[in-house]
Motif scaffolding. Structure first.
Motif, PDB file in Angstrom:
ATOM      1  N   ALA A 122       0.838  -1.203   0.000  1.00  0.00           N
ATOM      2  CA  ALA A 122       0.000   0.000   0.000  1.00  0.00           C
ATOM      3  C   ALA A 122       0.872   1.251   0.000  1.00  0.00           C
ATOM      4  O   ALA A 122       0.545   2.249  -0.650  1.00  0.00           O
ATOM      5  CB  ALA A 122      -0.932  -0.008   1.208  1.00  0.00           C
ATOM      6  N   LEU A 123       2.004   1.210   0.702  1.00  0.00           N
ATOM      7  CA  LEU A 123       2.923   2.361   0.717  1.00  0.00           C
ATOM      8  C   LEU A 123       3.469   2.653  -0.676  1.00  0.00           C
ATOM      9  O   LEU A 123       3.650   3.816  -1.054  1.00  0.00           O
ATOM     10  CB  LEU A 123       4.098   2.105   1.669  1.00  0.00           C
ATOM     11  N   THR A 124       3.719   1.601  -1.454  1.00  0.00           N
ATOM     12  CA  THR A 124       4.275   1.809  -2.802  1.00  0.00           C
ATOM     13  C   THR A 124       3.266   2.476  -3.735  1.00  0.00           C
ATOM     14  O   THR A 124       3.655   3.057  -4.744  1.00  0.00           O
ATOM     15  CB  THR A 124       4.745   0.480  -3.439  1.00  0.00           C
ATOM     16  N   LYS A 125       1.988   2.417  -3.388  1.00  0.00           N
ATOM     17  CA  LYS A 125       0.953   3.037  -4.217  1.00  0.00           C
ATOM     18  C   LYS A 125       0.846   4.549  -3.968  1.00  0.00           C
ATOM     19  O   LYS A 125       0.163   5.239  -4.704  1.00  0.00           O
ATOM     20  CB  LYS A 125      -0.400   2.374  -3.966  1.00  0.00           C
ATOM     21  N   LEU A 126       1.526   5.015  -2.934  1.00  0.00           N
ATOM     22  CA  LEU A 126       1.480   6.442  -2.632  1.00  0.00           C
ATOM     23  C   LEU A 126       2.355   7.228  -3.604  1.00  0.00           C
ATOM     24  O   LEU A 126       3.421   6.746  -4.011  1.00  0.00           O
ATOM     25  CB  LEU A 126       1.971   6.711  -1.197  1.00  0.00           C
ATOM     26  N   ASP A 127       1.938   8.427  -3.902  1.00  0.00           N
ATOM     27  CA  ASP A 127       2.774   9.363  -4.661  1.00  0.00           C
ATOM     28  C   ASP A 127       4.072   9.536  -3.869  1.00  0.00           C
ATOM     29  O   ASP A 127       4.052   9.587  -2.631  1.00  0.00           O
ATOM     30  CB  ASP A 127       2.029  10.698  -4.791  1.00  0.00           C
ATOM     31  N   ALA A 133       6.789  12.253   3.029  1.00  0.00           N
ATOM     32  CA  ALA A 133       6.324  12.974   4.226  1.00  0.00           C
ATOM     33  C   ALA A 133       5.793  11.991   5.270  1.00  0.00           C
ATOM     34  O   ALA A 133       6.089  12.099   6.465  1.00  0.00           O
ATOM     35  CB  ALA A 133       5.248  13.991   3.845  1.00  0.00           C
ATOM     36  N   TYR A 134       5.016  11.019   4.799  1.00  0.00           N
ATOM     37  CA  TYR A 134       4.447  10.016   5.705  1.00  0.00           C
ATOM     38  C   TYR A 134       5.550   9.225   6.412  1.00  0.00           C
ATOM     39  O   TYR A 134       5.527   9.042   7.633  1.00  0.00           O
ATOM     40  CB  TYR A 134       3.533   9.068   4.921  1.00  0.00           C
ATOM     41  N   GLU A 135       6.544   8.758   5.668  1.00  0.00           N
ATOM     42  CA  GLU A 135       7.603   7.950   6.255  1.00  0.00           C
ATOM     43  C   GLU A 135       8.498   8.759   7.193  1.00  0.00           C
ATOM     44  O   GLU A 135       8.997   8.226   8.180  1.00  0.00           O
ATOM     45  CB  GLU A 135       8.418   7.259   5.161  1.00  0.00           C
ATOM     46  N   LEU A 136       8.704  10.027   6.889  1.00  0.00           N
ATOM     47  CA  LEU A 136       9.515  10.858   7.786  1.00  0.00           C
ATOM     48  C   LEU A 136       8.832  11.026   9.142  1.00  0.00           C
ATOM     49  O   LEU A 136       9.496  11.028  10.178  1.00  0.00           O
ATOM     50  CB  LEU A 136       9.796  12.223   7.157  1.00  0.00           C
ATOM     51  N   THR A 137       7.522  11.169   9.114  1.00  0.00           N
ATOM     52  CA  THR A 137       6.821  11.327  10.390  1.00  0.00           C
ATOM     53  C   THR A 137       6.688   9.999  11.129  1.00  0.00           C
ATOM     54  O   THR A 137       6.776   9.959  12.344  1.00  0.00           O
ATOM     55  CB  THR A 137       5.437  11.989  10.210  1.00  0.00           C
ATOM     56  N   LEU A 166      -2.505   9.183   4.596  1.00  0.00           N
ATOM     57  CA  LEU A 166      -3.331   8.418   5.528  1.00  0.00           C
ATOM     58  C   LEU A 166      -4.672   8.033   4.914  1.00  0.00           C
ATOM     59  O   LEU A 166      -5.154   6.916   5.110  1.00  0.00           O
ATOM     60  CB  LEU A 166      -3.545   9.208   6.825  1.00  0.00           C
ATOM     61  N   LYS A 167      -5.264   8.949   4.155  1.00  0.00           N
ATOM     62  CA  LYS A 167      -6.534   8.634   3.483  1.00  0.00           C
ATOM     63  C   LYS A 167      -6.357   7.455   2.526  1.00  0.00           C
ATOM     64  O   LYS A 167      -7.166   6.524   2.511  1.00  0.00           O
ATOM     65  CB  LYS A 167      -7.043   9.847   2.695  1.00  0.00           C
ATOM     66  N   ARG A 170      -5.790   4.233   4.447  1.00  0.00           N
ATOM     67  CA  ARG A 170      -7.037   3.749   5.053  1.00  0.00           C
ATOM     68  C   ARG A 170      -7.901   3.021   4.027  1.00  0.00           C
ATOM     69  O   ARG A 170      -8.503   1.996   4.328  1.00  0.00           O
ATOM     70  CB  ARG A 170      -7.822   4.912   5.673  1.00  0.00           C
ATOM     71  N   VAL A 171      -7.959   3.556   2.834  1.00  0.00           N
ATOM     72  CA  VAL A 171      -8.749   2.912   1.775  1.00  0.00           C
ATOM     73  C   VAL A 171      -8.106   1.580   1.379  1.00  0.00           C
ATOM     74  O   VAL A 171      -8.786   0.550   1.271  1.00  0.00           O
ATOM     75  CB  VAL A 171      -8.889   3.843   0.547  1.00  0.00           C
ATOM     76  N   GLU A 172      -6.813   1.585   1.181  1.00  0.00           N
ATOM     77  CA  GLU A 172      -6.102   0.376   0.746  1.00  0.00           C
ATOM     78  C   GLU A 172      -6.153  -0.739   1.796  1.00  0.00           C
ATOM     79  O   GLU A 172      -6.181  -1.910   1.459  1.00  0.00           O
ATOM     80  CB  GLU A 172      -4.635   0.696   0.427  1.00  0.00           C
ATOM     81  N   LEU A 173      -6.127  -0.356   3.068  1.00  0.00           N
ATOM     82  CA  LEU A 173      -6.023  -1.347   4.145  1.00  0.00           C
ATOM     83  C   LEU A 173      -7.281  -1.403   5.005  1.00  0.00           C
ATOM     84  O   LEU A 173      -7.223  -1.856   6.153  1.00  0.00           O
ATOM     85  CB  LEU A 173      -4.799  -1.023   5.008  1.00  0.00           C
ATOM     86  N   LYS A 174      -8.408  -0.971   4.464  1.00  0.00           N
ATOM     87  CA  LYS A 174      -9.636  -0.855   5.251  1.00  0.00           C
ATOM     88  C   LYS A 174     -10.027  -2.150   5.959  1.00  0.00           C
ATOM     89  O   LYS A 174     -10.551  -2.120   7.059  1.00  0.00           O
ATOM     90  CB  LYS A 174     -10.781  -0.334   4.395  1.00  0.00           C
ATOM     91  N   ASP A 175      -9.761  -3.266   5.357  1.00  0.00           N
ATOM     92  CA  ASP A 175     -10.130  -4.548   5.959  1.00  0.00           C
ATOM     93  C   ASP A 175      -9.186  -4.964   7.082  1.00  0.00           C
ATOM     94  O   ASP A 175      -9.491  -5.889   7.833  1.00  0.00           O
ATOM     95  CB  ASP A 175     -10.151  -5.646   4.896  1.00  0.00           C
TER      96      ASP A 175
END
Length: 185
Positions: A122-127, A133-137, A166-167, A170-175
């Protein structure tokens, strides 16, 4: 609180004022008594449950019963039941922990776990900018201000990127969100 029969009869007939007096009169004593078995918070909850039970079952009270003894017996039994349930839960938890001890103690288990693989995918699908930014935090525990300075962008841009990441996650990993929250937080 001296005439037990009259108090029980008043309770049986639904006298709210008498019930309130009974509640106020016995509350502290019952809490103190219950706290000999369980924590004070648990004892207070047990006493409240006992008083609720008393009101809900007032029509079936025997006018000859000793209200004081009755209330203290209920609190004692509820406290002992709570202790028993706590022991059962503890034994079940210990059995699960013992059965999965190696998995809990071995951090590689989670990295090899299918759930972790799904998270990484799911992380690889992020821009790339969102992921950065997500990984730094998350990985480096940097504040949004620190990230903004590092990336030479505004604080609001960092907020936006992390929010968008995060949005999407959440969609990718909703289950799997409850499980992920447990594992990674």
């Amino acid at each position: 609180m001296k005439n037990n029969k009259q108090i029980v009869k008043a309770l049986t007939s639904g006298d709210k004022i008498i019930f309130e007096k009974v509640y106020r009169h016995y509350y502290q004593w019952l809490c103190s008594f219950g706290s000999q078995y369980v924590s004070l918070d648990e004892a207070e909850e047990i006493v409240q449950d006992t008083m609720l039970w008393l009101w809900e079952n007032r029509t079936s009270l025997n006018p000859n019963l000793s209200l004081k003894s009755f209330l203290f017996t209920i609190v004692k039994n509820k406290a002992l039941n709570q202790i028993h349930h706590s022991h059962i839960k503890r034994r079940a938890y210990d059995a699960i922990a013992l059965e999965h001890k190696e998995e809990f103690e071995n951090p590689k288990f989670y990295m090899e776990n299918e759930l972790f693989v799904l998270y990484k995918k799911a992380l690889t699908k992020l821009d790339p900018k969102l992921r950065e930014a997500y990984e730094l935090t998350r990985k480096k525990n940097l504040t949004h201000k620190q990230i903004a300075e590092m990336l030479n962008v505004s604080h609001q841009t960092v907020n936006y990127r992390i929010g968008q990441a995060l949005k999407i996650l959440r969609v990718e990993l909703k289950d799997y969100l409850p499980l992920l929250a447990f594992l990674f937080c």
